[in-house]
Design an enzyme around this catalytic site. Structure first.
Site, short mmCIF file in Angstrom:
data_model
loop_
_atom_site.label_atom_id
_atom_site.label_comp_id
_atom_site.label_asym_id
_atom_site.label_seq_id
_atom_site.Cartn_x
_atom_site.Cartn_y
_atom_site.Cartn_z
CG HIS A 1 -27.77 -14.30 -7.14
ND1 HIS A 1 -27.92 -15.44 -8.38
CD2 HIS A 1 -26.90 -15.26 -7.06
CE1 HIS A 1 -26.78 -16.54 -8.26
NE2 HIS A 1 -25.60 -16.31 -7.33
CD GLN B 1 -27.60 -16.40 0.28
OE1 GLN B 1 -27.05 -16.66 0.69
NE2 GLN B 1 -26.91 -17.00 -0.72
CG ASP C 1 -33.90 -16.64 -5.98
OD1 ASP C 1 -32.88 -17.82 -4.44
OD2 ASP C 1 -32.65 -16.01 -6.13
CB CYS D 1 -23.40 -13.87 -9.03
SG CYS D 1 -23.23 -15.04 -9.73
CE LYS E 1 -26.60 -20.38 -3.05
NZ LYS E 1 -25.33 -19.71 -2.98
N1 PLP Z 1 -30.66 -16.80 -5.66
C1 PLP Z 1 -29.53 -15.92 -4.88
C2 PLP Z 1 -29.77 -14.87 -4.32
C3 PLP Z 1 -28.70 -16.96 -4.70
O1 PLP Z 1 -27.40 -15.96 -3.80
C4 PLP Z 1 -28.16 -17.57 -5.50
C5 PLP Z 1 -26.64 -18.34 -5.35
O2 PLP Z 1 -25.27 -18.05 -4.98
C6 PLP Z 1 -28.78 -18.27 -6.56
C7 PLP Z 1 -29.92 -17.89 -6.58
C8 PLP Z 1 -28.37 -18.93 -7.45
O3 PLP Z 1 -28.35 -20.19 -6.50
P1 PLP Z 1 -27.77 -22.16 -7.00
O4 PLP Z 1 -25.88 -21.77 -7.54
O5 PLP Z 1 -27.45 -22.98 -5.74
O6 PLP Z 1 -28.11 -22.32 -8.40
#
Ligand code: PLP
Length: 421
Positions: A138, A218, A215, A379, A241
């Site tokens: 992401h 998800q 990260d 993203c 999430k």
């Molecule tokens: N990493 C992954 C795999 C994501 O799907 C997302 C959000 O869609 C993020 C990071 C970023 O999360 P946040 O926008 O809650 O900081």
């Protein structure tokens, strides 16, 4: 206890076998009709819906406990502080971290990654060094490292994936070397649904002395997490999430690493003492939590963790896998549909393209049927480029998703194809 609470209490405790219809009742928004049609919410990877228990916990905080934390000697401030710190302990247990001090509250995964890049990264990553990520990241696990590399003169390297959306572990291993100062990788891809073998990846990185940031945005709503079993050094998650509110998340960091890291932002709460000559910083995690924190967000996150804890984790996973299998079979019957992301180990994220129809058109037509999916690059533009696509349509599942949602999606896709016939 309110009437609603008492009716919810047994609901989360009696979940064997998994009773998705009863569980759905805990999410008031799901009862809505959109354009006169029942809401079919298939966008949980973007943000999950919130159970009544989370909504209640947050309003109860404002009704009964609200005061600033860590600063007051009065009753409400002490009570708010206790509730806030209890959530830290809940996150610790949720992740099976060794110590509550290893949990830093942040706005979400994005802030957690930026925090590590700008503290640990600033100290340890220099010109000529390398930061390794994967092709399925992401933007929030790409851009902070790019910024660090620009600032330090280090190089960003990218481990490739195969067509199914699985990480090429041999290539990853080849890329890890003495220059690798950090490896940052998603536990679960938000586009492909791929579950990465974090334990093996950590072993490869640690063999070369490189710490690993995971990260977990998800993964947190779907997998049972254990940072000690995974062996990772940092783990990031987002409350919204995982059935909690927006604006709150957590960074797990191994204690020795956090203790050696400089502060992220300056301000109140992160200090021991301040004079115009010198400021002494607080210990972790407070060193990294400058300013009044998102207290009500933390309370909501704690309630979300309680909610997830009330579900039978194995039954939840089995349910989500069953709906995923049903969806994959259903989508395979749609002419001209190509699924992007067919890893052997994956969770309920279904990205797809339809021959000759732009994903935005798919999303717009489905919306009029009351079906919420996501379209675009999610993203993850470099990942889209890997597949030669500008965008996909993505249906993603939550604990409340059921086979009727998939039937509705299928009927909706038939309408989309009718429009473009
Ligand atoms: N990493 C992954 C795999 C994501 O799907 C997302 C959000 O869609 C993020 C990071 C970023 O999360 P946040 O926008 O809650 O900081």
């Amino acid at each position: 206890m309110s009437e609603r609470e008492s009716s919810l209490q047994p609901l989360v405790q009696r979940f064997e076998p998994y009773q998705v219809e009863r569980l759905r009742q805990a999410f008031p928004i799901l009862a809505q009709r959109i354009y006169g049609k029942p809401l079919v919410y298939l966008d949980s990877a973007a943000t999950s819906q919130k159970p009544q228990a989370v909504i209640d916990a947050m309003s109860r905080f404002f009704l009964e406990e609200n005061a600033n934390v860590h600063r007051g000697v009065h009753y409400l401030s002490l009570r708010a502080t206790e509730a806030y710190e209890q959530t830290r302990a809940k996150v610790q247990r949720f992740l099976n971290a060794a110590h509550a001090e290893e949990i830093v509250f942040v706005r979400g995964t994005t802030e957690a990654v930026n925090l590590v890049a700008q503290t640990y990264g600033k100290v340890h990553v220099h010109a000529g060094d390398e930061v390794l990520i994967s092709a399925m990241e992401h933007h929030s696990n790409i851009v902070p490292w790019q910024m660090l590399c620009e600032q330090s003169g280090a190089r960003l390297r990218v481990a490739p994936i195969d067509d199914a959306g699985e990480l090429q572990l041999d290539e990853l291993e080849r890329l890890i070397g003495p220059r690798t100062k950090l490896l940052a990788i998603s536990h679960v891809s938000n586009v492909l649904g791929t579950v990465n073998p974090i334990q093996s990846i950590v072993e490869l990185a640690h063999a070369q002395g490189a710490p690993v940031l995971v990260d977990g945005a998800q993964a947190a709503p779907h997998l049972q997490l254990d940072v000690r079993a995974l062996g990772c050094d940092f783990y990031a998650l987002s409350g919204h999430k995982m059935y909690g509110p927006t604006g709150i998340g957590a960074l797990y960091g191994r204690r020795e690493l956090l203790e050696a890291m400089p502060p992220y932002q300056g301000g109140g709460d992160m200090i021991l003492s301040v004079s115009f000559d010198k400021t002494l910083y607080n210990k972790p995690p407070y060193r990294f939590e400058a300013g009044t924190p998102n207290m009500v967000g933390a309370i909501g996150l704690g309630a979300a963790i309680d909610f997830l804890g009330g579900l039978d984790a194995d039954a939840l996973a089995a349910h989500e896998q069953a709906v995923l299998a049903y969806a994959q079979e259903a989508l395979a019957t749609v002419p001209g549909l190509r699924l992007i992301g067919t890893a052997r180990d994956k969770i309920g994220v279904l990205s797809f393209v339809l021959d000759g129809i732009h994903p935005h058109d798919i999303g717009t037509i489905l919306d009029r049927e009351g079906i919420a999916i996501r379209t675009g690059h999610h993203c993850a533009q470099p990942l889209m480029q890997r597949y030669g696509l500008a965008a996909t349509a993505r249906a993603s599942l939550g604990c409340y998703s059921n086979e009727q949602d998939i039937d509705a999606l299928l009927a909706g896709l038939a309408k989309v194809q009718e429009v473009f016939r």
